[in-house]
Design a protein around this motif. Structure first.
Motif, PDB file in Angstrom:
ATOM      1  N   LEU A 229       0.938  -1.002   0.057  1.00 25.04           N
ATOM      2  CA  LEU A 229      -0.021  -0.069   0.005  1.00 25.04           C
ATOM      3  C   LEU A 229       0.885   1.273  -0.035  1.00 25.04           C
ATOM      4  N   PHE A 230       1.886   1.288   0.559  1.00 24.49           N
ATOM      5  CA  PHE A 230       2.799   2.348   0.694  1.00 24.49           C
ATOM      6  C   PHE A 230       3.292   2.638  -0.725  1.00 24.49           C
ATOM      7  N   ASP A 231       3.435   1.475  -1.690  1.00 24.23           N
ATOM      8  CA  ASP A 231       4.165   1.663  -2.901  1.00 24.23           C
ATOM      9  C   ASP A 231       2.984   2.288  -3.699  1.00 24.23           C
ATOM     10  N   VAL A 232       1.867   1.750  -3.559  1.00 27.69           N
ATOM     11  CA  VAL A 232       0.585   2.459  -4.224  1.00 27.69           C
ATOM     12  C   VAL A 232       0.422   3.998  -3.920  1.00 27.69           C
ATOM     13  N   ALA A 233       0.506   4.444  -2.676  1.00 31.13           N
ATOM     14  CA  ALA A 233       0.442   5.557  -2.261  1.00 31.13           C
ATOM     15  C   ALA A 233       1.531   6.744  -2.926  1.00 31.13           C
ATOM     16  N   VAL A 234       2.752   6.015  -2.866  1.00 24.85           N
ATOM     17  CA  VAL A 234       3.870   6.890  -3.257  1.00 24.85           C
ATOM     18  C   VAL A 234       3.403   7.075  -4.793  1.00 24.85           C
ATOM     19  N   THR A 235       3.007   6.223  -5.462  1.00 27.30           N
ATOM     20  CA  THR A 235       2.737   6.200  -6.861  1.00 27.30           C
ATOM     21  C   THR A 235       1.289   7.515  -7.260  1.00 27.30           C
ATOM     22  N   VAL A 236       0.568   7.288  -6.279  1.00 23.66           N
ATOM     23  CA  VAL A 236      -0.744   7.909  -6.619  1.00 23.66           C
ATOM     24  C   VAL A 236      -0.275   9.697  -6.371  1.00 23.66           C
ATOM     25  N   ASN A 237       0.555   9.673  -5.218  1.00 21.25           N
ATOM     26  CA  ASN A 237       0.945  11.218  -4.837  1.00 21.25           C
ATOM     27  C   ASN A 237       1.540  11.615  -5.984  1.00 21.25           C
ATOM     28  N   ARG A 272      -8.826   0.838   5.171  1.00 22.23           N
ATOM     29  CA  ARG A 272      -8.934   1.695   6.428  1.00 22.23           C
ATOM     30  C   ARG A 272      -8.070   2.687   6.786  1.00 22.23           C
ATOM     31  N   HIS A 273      -6.694   2.105   5.988  1.00 21.97           N
ATOM     32  CA  HIS A 273      -5.803   3.037   6.301  1.00 21.97           C
ATOM     33  C   HIS A 273      -4.970   3.654   5.094  1.00 21.97           C
ATOM     34  N   TRP A 274      -5.853   3.707   4.035  1.00 20.41           N
ATOM     35  CA  TRP A 274      -5.366   4.467   2.768  1.00 20.41           C
ATOM     36  C   TRP A 274      -4.969   5.903   2.799  1.00 20.41           C
ATOM     37  N   ASP A 275      -5.764   6.428   3.810  1.00 11.55           N
ATOM     38  CA  ASP A 275      -5.488   8.021   3.922  1.00 11.55           C
ATOM     39  C   ASP A 275      -4.043   8.256   4.920  1.00 11.55           C
ATOM     40  N   ASP A 276      -3.858   7.193   5.776  1.00  9.95           N
ATOM     41  CA  ASP A 276      -2.619   7.102   6.474  1.00  9.95           C
ATOM     42  C   ASP A 276      -1.354   7.038   5.822  1.00  9.95           C
ATOM     43  N   MET A 277      -1.505   5.985   4.686  1.00  9.99           N
ATOM     44  CA  MET A 277      -0.418   5.574   3.667  1.00  9.99           C
ATOM     45  C   MET A 277      -0.153   6.964   2.630  1.00  9.99           C
ATOM     46  N   LEU A 278      -1.175   7.340   2.501  1.00 18.24           N
ATOM     47  CA  LEU A 278      -0.841   8.765   1.356  1.00 18.24           C
ATOM     48  C   LEU A 278      -0.098   9.771   2.341  1.00 18.24           C
ATOM     49  N   ARG A 279      -0.435   9.879   3.274  1.00 17.56           N
ATOM     50  CA  ARG A 279       0.318  10.930   4.261  1.00 17.56           C
ATOM     51  C   ARG A 279       1.832  10.522   4.385  1.00 17.56           C
ATOM     52  N   ALA A 280       1.927   9.116   4.471  1.00 20.79           N
ATOM     53  CA  ALA A 280       3.472   8.579   4.837  1.00 20.79           C
ATOM     54  C   ALA A 280       4.132   8.755   3.572  1.00 20.79           C
ATOM     55  N   GLY A 281       3.445   8.447   2.395  1.00 15.68           N
ATOM     56  CA  GLY A 281       4.190   8.302   0.980  1.00 15.68           C
ATOM     57  C   GLY A 281       4.493  10.076   0.884  1.00 15.68           C
ATOM     58  N   ALA A 282       3.670  10.788   1.248  1.00 16.04           N
ATOM     59  CA  ALA A 282       4.109  12.491   1.122  1.00 16.04           C
ATOM     60  C   ALA A 282       5.134  12.660   2.147  1.00 16.04           C
ATOM     61  N   TYR A 283       5.157  12.348   3.328  1.00 18.73           N
ATOM     62  CA  TYR A 283       6.118  12.645   4.277  1.00 18.73           C
ATOM     63  C   TYR A 283       7.421  12.158   3.667  1.00 18.73           C
ATOM     64  N   ARG A 284       7.601  10.985   3.627  1.00 17.96           N
ATOM     65  CA  ARG A 284       8.980  10.346   2.947  1.00 17.96           C
ATOM     66  C   ARG A 284       9.511  11.274   2.112  1.00 17.96           C
ATOM     67  N   PHE A 285       8.729  11.780   0.946  1.00 19.84           N
ATOM     68  CA  PHE A 285       9.380  12.514   0.073  1.00 19.84           C
ATOM     69  C   PHE A 285       9.627  13.956   0.321  1.00 19.84           C
TER      70      PHE A 285
END
Length: 331
Positions: A229-237, A272-285
């Motif tokens: 899911l982290f990989d998906v979130a990074v990609t979507v972001n 349930r945690h899609w929004d948390d992972m979108l935030r994690a992907g943004a935070y990493r970069f």
């Protein structure tokens, strides 16, 4: 263009003696990347990319190269490392680990449409499933432990509001990573950096019925074992946002997520945690770009990416803007 280590014609000629790739026709630096020295290499046998690794060690490198070979063998379009005469996939050039990989067909699409996001979503899911039986195991080196180490080094360079956001989000992610739901998220080898400029598109074959054709994914040198899911979130972001504002483009998000789920449906925990992972992907970069901007390394030609882009994306994810959900089979 980042070329940290220059290579002379003489050095290249000596290096190529350990490969059965023919004679060198052309050799030139690639105008992208901020971590490694990358060069296009054309020989009488074909087109390749030569990479000198500026940070990765000889001990770390086999994970990335073996993963690429594994994915290529599973018909995922990625650069395939070329073996040397002794069978090794890399050697030392000017004392630094260096490899040669096949050059993929196509060019990046920096203004993606829904059809590009569909291709990326499907292939990302195929890549995740193809990596399930990969024997290598290395964590994502830019995940929570790296954030905890790096954030204190960039805090002196940001204003009060940015410091508050950096520290509050780190606390949120620390709690998320420690949760039972996070532990239950499926995972495995991930690209972890699948931005628009790390995907190539080629011309679709006449009569194929497709508007675009995916040429492949490349630049796996931030890859690691993480939650899919982290990989998906990074990609979507990156693929599904307005870069100027950080706002999600909902039709592109929907196209990518639906395409991904035709190959691998999401689990209830992922939903349930899609929004948390979108935030994690943004935070990493945001953290990594702050670090590269304020604490840069020297390079022949280097232009750090704008840290503000991912600050905007993170703030958008926290602002309560419309957020497309992902749906598990149980929902």
């Amino acid at each position: 263009m980042a070329v940290f280590t220059a290579v002379t014609d003489t050095q290249l000629a000596l290096w190529m003696r350990d490969y059965d790739l023919g004679e060198v026709v052309d050799f030139r630096g690639i105008q992208s990347g901020i971590e490694n020295s990358n060069f296009f290499l054309t020989t009488t046998r074909g087109e390749y990319v030569l990479t000198i690794f500026e940070k990765l060690t000889a001990q770390q490198l086999p994970f990335y190269l073996d993963l690429m070979r594994h994915l290529a063998a599973h018909r995922v379009p990625v650069p395939d490392p070329m073996p040397r005469s002794d069978g090794a996939l890399f050697g030392l050039l000017q004392g630094k680990p260096t490899t040669i990989v096949t050059k993929l067909e196509g060019a990046p699409e920096l203004a993606p449409r829904d059809e590009h996001c569909i291709e990326v979503g499907q292939m990302l899911a195929r890549m995740h499933l193809a990596g399930r039986d990969f024997a290598g195991d290395q964590p994502n080196l830019r995940s929570l432990p790296w954030w905890e180490e790096t954030v204190p080094t960039v805090l002196p360079f940001v204003d009060a509001a940015q410091r508050e956001l950096l520290t509050n989000e780190l606390a949120h992610q620390r709690a998320f990573f420690a949760s039972d739901d996070y532990a239950a998220l499926p995972g495995g080898p991930c690209h972890c950096d699948l931005f628009r400029d790390n995907v190539l598109f080629a011309h679709a074959a006449p009569g194929s019925g497709h508007e675009v054709r995916l040429g492949g994914f490349f630049d796996f040198y931030f890859a690691g074992c993480d939650k899919w899911l982290f990989d998906v979130a990074v990609t979507v972001n990156d693929w599904c946002v307005d870069l100027a504002t950080g706002r999600l483009d909902l039709p592109r998000v929907d196209a990518l997520l639906r395409a991904y789920q035709t190959v691998r449906p999401f689990t209830p925990e992922e939903s349930r945690h899609w929004d948390d992972m979108l935030r994690a992907g943004a935070y990493r970069f945001w953290v990594s770009r702050l670090y590269d901007f304020h604490l840069p390394r020297s390079a022949a030609l280097l232009k750090p990416h704008d840290p503000g882009q991912f600050e905007r994306i993170l703030r958008e994810r926290l602002a309560g803007s419309p957020l497309p959900g992902i749906h598990s089979p149980c929902n």
